[in-house]
Write a protein that holds these residues in place. Structure first.
Motif, PDB file in Angstrom:
ATOM      1  N   ALA A   1       0.838  -1.200   0.000  1.00  0.00           N
ATOM      2  CA  ALA A   1       0.000   0.000   0.000  1.00  0.00           C
ATOM      3  C   ALA A   1       0.871   1.248   0.000  1.00  0.00           C
ATOM      4  O   ALA A   1       0.591   2.215  -0.711  1.00  0.00           O
ATOM      5  N   SER A   2       1.942   1.233   0.757  1.00  0.00           N
ATOM      6  CA  SER A   2       2.863   2.378   0.784  1.00  0.00           C
ATOM      7  C   SER A   2       3.553   2.550  -0.557  1.00  0.00           C
ATOM      8  O   SER A   2       3.724   3.668  -1.042  1.00  0.00           O
ATOM      9  N   ARG A   3       3.962   1.445  -1.170  1.00  0.00           N
ATOM     10  CA  ARG A   3       4.600   1.503  -2.485  1.00  0.00           C
ATOM     11  C   ARG A   3       3.630   2.097  -3.504  1.00  0.00           C
ATOM     12  O   ARG A   3       3.993   2.954  -4.313  1.00  0.00           O
ATOM     13  N   LEU A   4       2.389   1.623  -3.464  1.00  0.00           N
ATOM     14  CA  LEU A   4       1.376   2.127  -4.381  1.00  0.00           C
ATOM     15  C   LEU A   4       1.118   3.612  -4.145  1.00  0.00           C
ATOM     16  O   LEU A   4       1.027   4.392  -5.093  1.00  0.00           O
ATOM     17  N   ALA A   5       1.023   4.016  -2.903  1.00  0.00           N
ATOM     18  CA  ALA A   5       0.782   5.430  -2.577  1.00  0.00           C
ATOM     19  C   ALA A   5       1.907   6.314  -3.103  1.00  0.00           C
ATOM     20  O   ALA A   5       1.649   7.355  -3.714  1.00  0.00           O
ATOM     21  N   ARG A   6       3.147   5.917  -2.873  1.00  0.00           N
ATOM     22  CA  ARG A   6       4.283   6.714  -3.360  1.00  0.00           C
ATOM     23  C   ARG A   6       4.244   6.852  -4.876  1.00  0.00           C
ATOM     24  O   ARG A   6       4.462   7.931  -5.420  1.00  0.00           O
ATOM     25  N   GLY A   7       3.960   5.757  -5.555  1.00  0.00           N
ATOM     26  CA  GLY A   7       3.911   5.805  -7.009  1.00  0.00           C
ATOM     27  C   GLY A   7       2.775   6.649  -7.536  1.00  0.00           C
ATOM     28  O   GLY A   7       2.945   7.413  -8.493  1.00  0.00           O
ATOM     29  N   LEU A   8       1.618   6.545  -6.937  1.00  0.00           N
ATOM     30  CA  LEU A   8       0.460   7.333  -7.378  1.00  0.00           C
ATOM     31  C   LEU A   8       0.673   8.819  -7.154  1.00  0.00           C
ATOM     32  O   LEU A   8       0.273   9.643  -7.981  1.00  0.00           O
TER      33      LEU A   8
END
Length: 92
Positions: free
Chosen positions: A3-10
């Motif tokens: 979820a953190s990886r996705l948030a950073r990318g978004l």
């Protein structure tokens, strides 16, 4: 972690905004409707979510799980990036 990886990318993509801090495996994201529709056409699945008062954009809820792989997150980020960059180029 995913979820953190996705948030950073978004957060690095144009036209995307995280509406709430990521505290678990859910992300509430606003992005242009055309990008949402394009992601759905590519076979990604997510929930449309009612936007909070004062938010005019479309909102979706993304979920990660213990089985979410980095490749899954990176694939969604790449697809979203393609659609959002194409839309930004058309608007310019």
């Amino acid at each position: 972690a995913m979820a953190s990886r996705l948030a950073r990318g978004l957060q690095a993509l144009p036209g995307v905004r995280l509406l709430y801090e990521v505290e678990a495996n859910e992300l509430f994201v606003s992005m242009p409707e055309a990008a949402i529709a394009a992601l759905l056409q590519e076979g990604y699945s997510f929930y449309r979510w009612p936007a909070p008062p004062g938010v005019e954009t479309r909102m979706i809820r993304l979920l990660t799980a213990w089985s979410t792989r980095e490749a899954d997150v990176d694939g969604l980020l790449a697809a979203a990036g393609r659609h959002l960059m194409a839309q930004a180029a058309q608007a310019a």
